[in-house]
Design a protein around this motif. Sequence first.
Motif, mmCIF file in Angstrom:
data_model
loop_
_atom_site.group_PDB
_atom_site.id
_atom_site.type_symbol
_atom_site.label_atom_id
_atom_site.label_comp_id
_atom_site.label_asym_id
_atom_site.label_seq_id
_atom_site.Cartn_x
_atom_site.Cartn_y
_atom_site.Cartn_z
ATOM 1 N N VAL A 1 0.987 -1.241 -0.003
ATOM 2 C CA VAL A 1 -0.008 0.002 -0.094
ATOM 3 C C VAL A 1 0.901 1.396 -0.025
ATOM 4 C CG1 VAL A 1 -1.731 1.108 1.343
ATOM 5 C CG2 VAL A 1 -1.852 -1.182 1.056
ATOM 6 N N PRO A 2 0.763 2.416 -0.795
ATOM 7 C CA PRO A 2 1.393 3.409 -0.823
ATOM 8 C C PRO A 2 1.533 4.081 0.608
ATOM 9 C CG PRO A 2 -0.377 3.613 -2.369
ATOM 10 C CD PRO A 2 -0.845 2.475 -1.776
ATOM 11 N N ALA A 3 2.707 4.538 1.037
ATOM 12 C CA ALA A 3 3.109 5.313 2.213
ATOM 13 C C ALA A 3 2.016 6.305 2.523
ATOM 14 C CB ALA A 3 4.473 5.849 2.234
ATOM 15 N N PRO A 4 1.679 6.456 3.736
ATOM 16 C CA PRO A 4 0.759 7.448 4.306
ATOM 17 C C PRO A 4 1.306 8.921 4.148
ATOM 18 C CG PRO A 4 1.996 6.481 6.267
ATOM 19 C CD PRO A 4 2.408 5.688 4.891
ATOM 20 N N ALA A 5 0.678 9.653 4.005
ATOM 21 C CA ALA A 5 0.954 11.182 3.836
ATOM 22 C C ALA A 5 1.792 11.739 4.622
ATOM 23 C CB ALA A 5 -0.157 11.995 3.452
ATOM 24 N N ALA A 6 2.630 12.639 4.461
ATOM 25 C CA ALA A 6 3.568 13.367 5.837
ATOM 26 C C ALA A 6 2.732 13.683 6.852
ATOM 27 C CB ALA A 6 4.519 14.094 4.799
ATOM 28 N N GLU B 1 1.380 10.915 13.926
ATOM 29 C CA GLU B 1 2.558 10.314 14.391
ATOM 30 C C GLU B 1 2.042 9.124 15.373
ATOM 31 O OE1 GLU B 1 6.525 11.868 14.865
ATOM 32 O OE2 GLU B 1 5.647 11.932 16.927
ATOM 33 N N LEU B 2 2.090 8.017 15.343
ATOM 34 C CA LEU B 2 1.640 7.004 16.209
ATOM 35 C C LEU B 2 2.796 6.622 17.358
ATOM 36 C CD1 LEU B 2 -0.303 5.060 17.157
ATOM 37 C CD2 LEU B 2 0.759 3.071 15.563
ATOM 38 N N LEU B 3 4.012 6.678 16.960
ATOM 39 C CA LEU B 3 5.292 6.251 17.714
ATOM 40 C C LEU B 3 6.255 7.220 17.592
ATOM 41 C CD1 LEU B 3 6.495 4.130 19.641
ATOM 42 C CD2 LEU B 3 7.401 2.824 17.538
ATOM 43 N N ARG B 4 6.922 7.641 18.539
ATOM 44 C CA ARG B 4 7.941 8.503 18.471
ATOM 45 C C ARG B 4 9.400 8.233 19.505
ATOM 46 N NH1 ARG B 4 10.903 12.652 16.552
ATOM 47 N NH2 ARG B 4 9.403 13.130 14.963
ATOM 48 N N ARG C 1 4.593 6.688 11.432
ATOM 49 C CA ARG C 1 3.159 7.300 11.294
ATOM 50 C C ARG C 1 2.239 6.276 11.275
ATOM 51 N NH1 ARG C 1 6.260 9.943 7.555
ATOM 52 N NH2 ARG C 1 5.209 9.088 5.902
ATOM 53 N N ALA C 2 1.076 6.455 11.596
ATOM 54 C CA ALA C 2 -0.200 5.532 11.392
ATOM 55 C C ALA C 2 -0.390 5.106 9.951
ATOM 56 C CB ALA C 2 -1.455 6.166 11.793
ATOM 57 N N GLY C 3 -0.267 3.604 9.779
ATOM 58 C CA GLY C 3 -0.229 2.961 8.562
ATOM 59 C C GLY C 3 0.932 2.844 7.863
ATOM 60 N N GLU C 4 1.938 3.301 8.512
ATOM 61 C CA GLU C 4 3.319 3.169 7.809
ATOM 62 C C GLU C 4 3.912 1.857 8.355
ATOM 63 O OE1 GLU C 4 7.474 5.975 7.341
ATOM 64 O OE2 GLU C 4 6.364 6.157 9.413
ATOM 65 N N THR C 5 4.923 1.303 7.236
ATOM 66 C CA THR C 5 5.625 0.129 7.553
ATOM 67 C C THR C 5 7.048 0.580 7.649
ATOM 68 O OG1 THR C 5 4.094 -1.384 6.537
ATOM 69 C CG2 THR C 5 6.315 -1.931 6.865
ATOM 70 N N LEU C 6 7.824 0.297 8.825
ATOM 71 C CA LEU C 6 9.084 0.841 9.103
ATOM 72 C C LEU C 6 9.859 -0.391 9.230
ATOM 73 C CD1 LEU C 6 11.120 3.057 9.347
ATOM 74 C CD2 LEU C 6 10.853 2.821 11.808
ATOM 75 N N ALA C 7 11.063 -0.452 8.298
ATOM 76 C CA ALA C 7 11.748 -1.655 8.524
ATOM 77 C C ALA C 7 13.364 -1.219 9.262
ATOM 78 C CB ALA C 7 12.171 -2.089 6.844
ATOM 79 N N GLY D 1 -4.658 -0.249 7.683
ATOM 80 C CA GLY D 1 -4.191 0.952 8.436
ATOM 81 C C GLY D 1 -3.292 0.534 9.511
ATOM 82 N N THR D 2 -2.897 -0.633 9.739
ATOM 83 C CA THR D 2 -1.949 -0.957 10.954
ATOM 84 C C THR D 2 -0.724 -0.355 10.519
ATOM 85 O OG1 THR D 2 -3.268 -2.798 11.087
ATOM 86 C CG2 THR D 2 -1.026 -2.871 12.318
ATOM 87 N N ALA D 3 0.163 0.284 11.738
ATOM 88 C CA ALA D 3 1.519 0.618 11.466
ATOM 89 C C ALA D 3 2.302 -0.746 11.791
ATOM 90 C CB ALA D 3 2.013 1.692 12.570
ATOM 91 N N VAL D 4 3.372 -0.887 10.957
ATOM 92 C CA VAL D 4 4.211 -1.930 11.272
ATOM 93 C C VAL D 4 5.781 -1.702 11.438
ATOM 94 C CG1 VAL D 4 5.014 -4.160 10.193
ATOM 95 C CG2 VAL D 4 2.670 -3.314 9.711
#
Length: 834
Positions: free
Chosen positions: A340-345, A349-352, A374-380, A532-535
């Motif tokens: 899924v395309p990355a969420p907008a900038a 912000e879910l986690l910092r 961010r919400a809905g973002e997948t961070l590796a 919409g799950t952040a990963v």
Amino acid sequence: MSVFSRTNLAKAALGPLAAAVLILVLNAGLIPPYQAYSVGLAAVYTVLVLSVGLLAGWAGIWSIAHPAFFALGAYFAAYGSTHGWSLEAVVLGAAGCAAVFGAFLGGAGARFSMLYVALLTLAFTMVSLEVMGQWASVTGGDQGIPMEKLDSALGLGTVASAGSQAQYIAVGVAGIALAVAALARPSALRMRLVAAKSHPMAARSIGIAPEAQSALAFAVSAVFAAVAGVLLALVVGFVSPDPFSLALAISLIAACVLGGPGTLLGAVVGGAYLTWAPTAAESTGVPQPILQGVVLIAALLFLPGGVVLFLGRTARRLVRKSAPHGPTTVELPEEPPQPVPAPAATARELLRLDEVAVSFGGLKALAGASMSVRAGETLAIIGPNGAGKTTLLNVLSGLVGGGRVAGSARYGGKPLLKSRATARRRLGIGRTFQHAETFPELTVLENVLCTHRRLTARHRARAAELLDRVGLAHVADRYPAELPFGLHKRLDLARALAEDPELLILDEPFGGLDATERTVLARQIVRQQERGTAVVIIDHVLDDLFAVAHRVVAFDFGRPIGEGEPGKILDDPRVRSSYLGEGGAHDELPPRDGTERAAVRLDAVDHAYSGVTALHGVDLTIGRGSVVGVVGANGAGKSTLGRILHGSLPPTRGRRTAEEGLRTALVPEGRALFKTLSLRENLEVAAYAAGIKGADLRARLAETAEWLPPRLRERMGVPAGGLSGGEQQVLAIARALMARPDLLIVDEPALGLSPAMVDEVYARIGRLAHEGMTVVLLEQSLGRAASACHEVVVLHEGAIAVCGEPGDPVFLTRAERAYFDGPDDAVVPATGRT
């Protein structure tokens, strides 16, 4: 389906139904009075064995405190009967006191090992029995106290002791107790107890506190034991200290083991054993302690799960032989999913994380970690072994253990670091584990259901829907041990998704899976993106990781060193260097003339662990006197290859051929030193294992000590745990040298070391090469291996991707490409020795 389904109710009704039939038989006089008394006593012991057996089988706690709870109930009944207490007051008073003491023992014991729990419960029993013996005004001391009648405050009549009425009540209560246990078996209570027992860390990640579960289990078990004590006073008619000795505790454990811990029929078998064992001992002329000891030993050796479990397994084997088997997997290859395309900038912000650091004593596992999701973002998260990736995930899920955490982390705008691990599940954080830590005593469905405190039909329906979504519906009633590794991974994911988390943390989900399984798993991750799950995900299989990631952060030595898009992150020189490494300043290796004979040869070697392929199609020859570097990312199969070369692990398929008389030594990853032993003792242990002693031992010890640097030679009496990481690595190599090996295999020699210590370790390995020793280095760093080896072999996903001599610049270019991407048509493995 709820806990009170027709099937469960039918099973639960068997206990009361059997009790009713037995009461009718007793009332009809079909059993002689003395045997009727024994039946009543067996019913009492059934409740008592049930309390111990369920605590052991469901919560994993073996208690020696139950004679005290048993005595508490009996004395409560006897004292209350002589002071005008009602039947209800006696039962509630005994149960309440037992629950308080049980909760204390369970909560306190959960902090310690099984040995300390046994000592704690032993001390409790000894103190309790001493108090009961000395408190003569209440208990009658050694003389005991008679049991009189009890009147019901609810108008249920009067219960007389030492008669048929008491026997009927004991049998009826035993039937009800079995029914209650049967209803509890499919409940969330039992599932959460078993989960906390099986894997405490994984249990915490789904909101289960093992300490609270232990306290609850012990409290409930103590209540059952106290009720059994009340029944004993009614059936016998007199209470004295004799039945509650420590010998009863041993007998209870023997009865539980014989019947089967955690089984309901096992409690009946154990109750019958306790009742009629004295008679059997008397009729055979064998002292009762000897008979009990023989029964316990025989059960442990030949029926470790108990009589009931043995008979049940035998019956299931017979049924399975005649019943057709369904497949464990019904997977079809799927096309790789499109993320899924990355969420907008501007997305929330879910986690910092800001400057998060973790230290274990003097070791800094994480330092200066700052990032956001961010919400809905997948961070590796990527990085070599030891970079701090798993430590970061443990910070997010609250499973750092004894580490000291500094910095700040906010989740949903609220502080995260101070919240307990069990509370983070409720905050909306789900977590999987590198090795798919499932609960082996729970079925696939129960592994998902245990995330809930109470179960409803809605919970079961949603769990079934989730299993269907991840492709596990066809194995819902099977146990994890019956499944291949790929389905284990999916079960771990399903459990993490059970309560629709906002943030999903995945620890190496692609590791150990084949291409089709990785595609299926990637599709599951994309489905969560669609929801919409952040990963936050870490893995060493970069192709699959980058296929689902929106953004990548690279770590090394516990710090972020780069951030970017999946397709560009490896272009960062710092990131690439963290994987490939840089060669240090090492002495030049002795040249090879190409005539050295083979020390070890592998032909078409495959290896798998429980269906997980670690190596496949490996052809490799290690020449005498050469230094060979085996390079690859974490999980490429290096350690498995090292153990096969060493000879300690036979390959699943293929052949290992070693030179006659070849002596090999392996320095395992992590060093595996005996940290409480001194340096000298560590070396001596290795010598003893090699059969070296006496004068030879002293000579070998002196010879090996000379190889050590002066600062270690001067501290031979210091415990190995007091050394730095680099010094421990040097000691681990020295320990391997005690056997004077012809082939030395060193797994991850630079892991966790500073650059200066890496150079020292490699310099000492180089000295061994100059002395003619054959060396195999299992390394993550291509640069280090290239600077220190005659030959380099690149492993990728268990296969040799390319090999050659590091002096060839064309080979190094191919090796870099193969390290990340594996072999392709342009990467042709070099011929020659490998």
